[in-house]
Design an enzyme around this catalytic site. Structure first.
Site, mmCIF file in Angstrom:
data_model
loop_
_atom_site.group_PDB
_atom_site.id
_atom_site.type_symbol
_atom_site.label_atom_id
_atom_site.label_comp_id
_atom_site.label_asym_id
_atom_site.label_seq_id
_atom_site.Cartn_x
_atom_site.Cartn_y
_atom_site.Cartn_z
ATOM 1 N N LEU A 135 0.814 -1.209 0.000
ATOM 2 C CA LEU A 135 0.000 0.000 0.000
ATOM 3 C C LEU A 135 0.850 1.261 0.000
ATOM 4 C CD1 LEU A 135 -2.814 -1.057 2.493
ATOM 5 C CD2 LEU A 135 -3.050 -0.671 0.020
ATOM 6 N N TYR A 136 1.950 1.256 0.733
ATOM 7 C CA TYR A 136 2.826 2.430 0.748
ATOM 8 C C TYR A 136 3.355 2.704 -0.650
ATOM 9 C CZ TYR A 136 6.838 5.444 1.695
ATOM 10 O OH TYR A 136 7.746 6.482 1.674
ATOM 11 N N SER A 137 3.861 1.680 -1.322
ATOM 12 C CA SER A 137 4.414 1.852 -2.668
ATOM 13 C C SER A 137 3.343 2.336 -3.641
ATOM 14 C CB SER A 137 4.998 0.522 -3.155
ATOM 15 O OG SER A 137 6.047 0.089 -2.315
ATOM 16 N N LYS A 140 2.283 6.043 -2.829
ATOM 17 C CA LYS A 140 3.337 7.019 -3.123
ATOM 18 C C LYS A 140 3.550 7.154 -4.629
ATOM 19 C CE LYS A 140 5.761 9.136 -0.854
ATOM 20 N NZ LYS A 140 5.635 10.579 -0.442
#
Length: 324
Positions: A135-137, A140
């Protein structure tokens, strides 16, 4: 120059404000009284708002925005990541445009391109993954797309956007990497993956701040730039040296990444089934990042921004060890 900073109470944002306040007028987003005290202590004027309520009035008179705020956790819901990283970035962009800000510098990450496989000496031609695993990747990457798509240097009110992509930010007042490593070592939970042989680029926070200062006036609008210290090193070499700055020797025990990865998937699934509010002891993102080689090519930043590291890795480690 009058500059607006988001994420100013954080690790990178705090160092940035300290540097910018020596030459510029800085306003920083502060969503709480505690955040306001921090940014004022670093040298900024506090703008009491958050990513949900930020408007053009908060940015009035600012010529540049540096967007450092992000959810950089290993764990969380899709809604949490999307709200902070995508919707938050969209709102800051809108406020900046409406306030007729000239330049917008976004702090991105090489993680936007990470899908679990090695990234070896990648440059800015590397494409976003067709499918994201983390989810972070994912969020971002989407935030960076929004930033670069918003570039409009020839509009009625010129709006220039740039994204910087640091890898593995470290240095004084780090609130994530070093504290996590020290905590795991203290609790007897630290273990190397594949003997720590994966190689990594790193970015001392002072080098990132220097790159941001350059990006306020230099670089090609609508472009992204990888930022890192010179050279690469193994995870084992770097984390060992980093822990030793605090007098901690990391244990030698290791486990195969091929074993840790499926275990992390099982643990994550169990956590989601339980709807636990705490972070699981193992996450796929952390395991994959620690067991993969991730190195970046900074030649474009050196060419377009005039970027050169202002501090070497050995010097930075020595300063940490001495408490500076």
């Amino acid at each position: 120059m009058k500059i607006f900073v988001t994420g100013g109470s954080g690790f990178v944002g705090g160092h940035l404000i300290e540097a910018l306040a020596k030459k510029h007028v800085v306003r920083a987003l502060a969503r709480s009284e505690e955040s306001a005290k921090k940014v004022v202590g670093y040298g900024a004027f506090a703008a009491r708002a958050d990513l949900d309520s930020l408007g053009a009035a908060d940015l009035e008179g600012c010529e540049a925005v540096v967007h450092c705020a992000a959810r950089a956790e290993e764990w969380g819901t899709r809604a949490e990541f999307w709200s902070a990283n995508v919707d938050g970035t969209r709102r800051v962009l809108a406020a900046a445009k409406n306030a007729r800000v000239r330049r917008f510098v976004h702090i991105g990450t090489e993680a936007a391109f990470f899908d679990g496989r090695d990234l070896v000496d990648v440059d800015e031609t590397v494409p976003y993954p067709k499918k994201h695993k983390y989810l972070y990747s994912e969020t971002k990457a989407e935030a960076e797309r929004l930033v670069l798509a918003a570039n409009d240097p020839k509009g009625a009110h010129p709006f220039e956007t740039i994204s910087l992509r640091p890898r593995f930010v470290w240095g004084p007042r780090d609130t994530s990497v070093l504290p996590a490593v020290l905590a795991m070592a203290k609790e007897g939970r630290f273990v190397w993956l594949d003997k720590g042989k994966a190689r990594t680029s790193t970015t001392h926070v002072a080098n990132l701040v220097h790159a941001i200062e350059l990006a306020l006036t230099k670089g090609t609008p609508g472009e992204a730039y990888f930022i890192a210290d010179d050279g690469t090193r193994s995870m084992r070499d770097f984390l060992t040296a980093l822990a030793r700055t605090q007098g901690v020797d990391l244990p030698a025990k290791s486990m195969p990444g091929a074993l840790a990865r499926p275990v992390a998937r099982v643990v994550e699934k169990a956590w989601r089934v339980r709807r636990a509010t705490t972070k699981p002891p193992l996450t796929r993102f952390a395991i994959d990042m620690l067991s993969a080689t991730v190195t970046v090519d900074t030649r474009k930043a050196k060419r377009d921004l005039g970027y050169e590291p202002v501090i070497g890795v050995d010097e930075g480690l020595a300063q940490l060890a001495s408490g500076r």
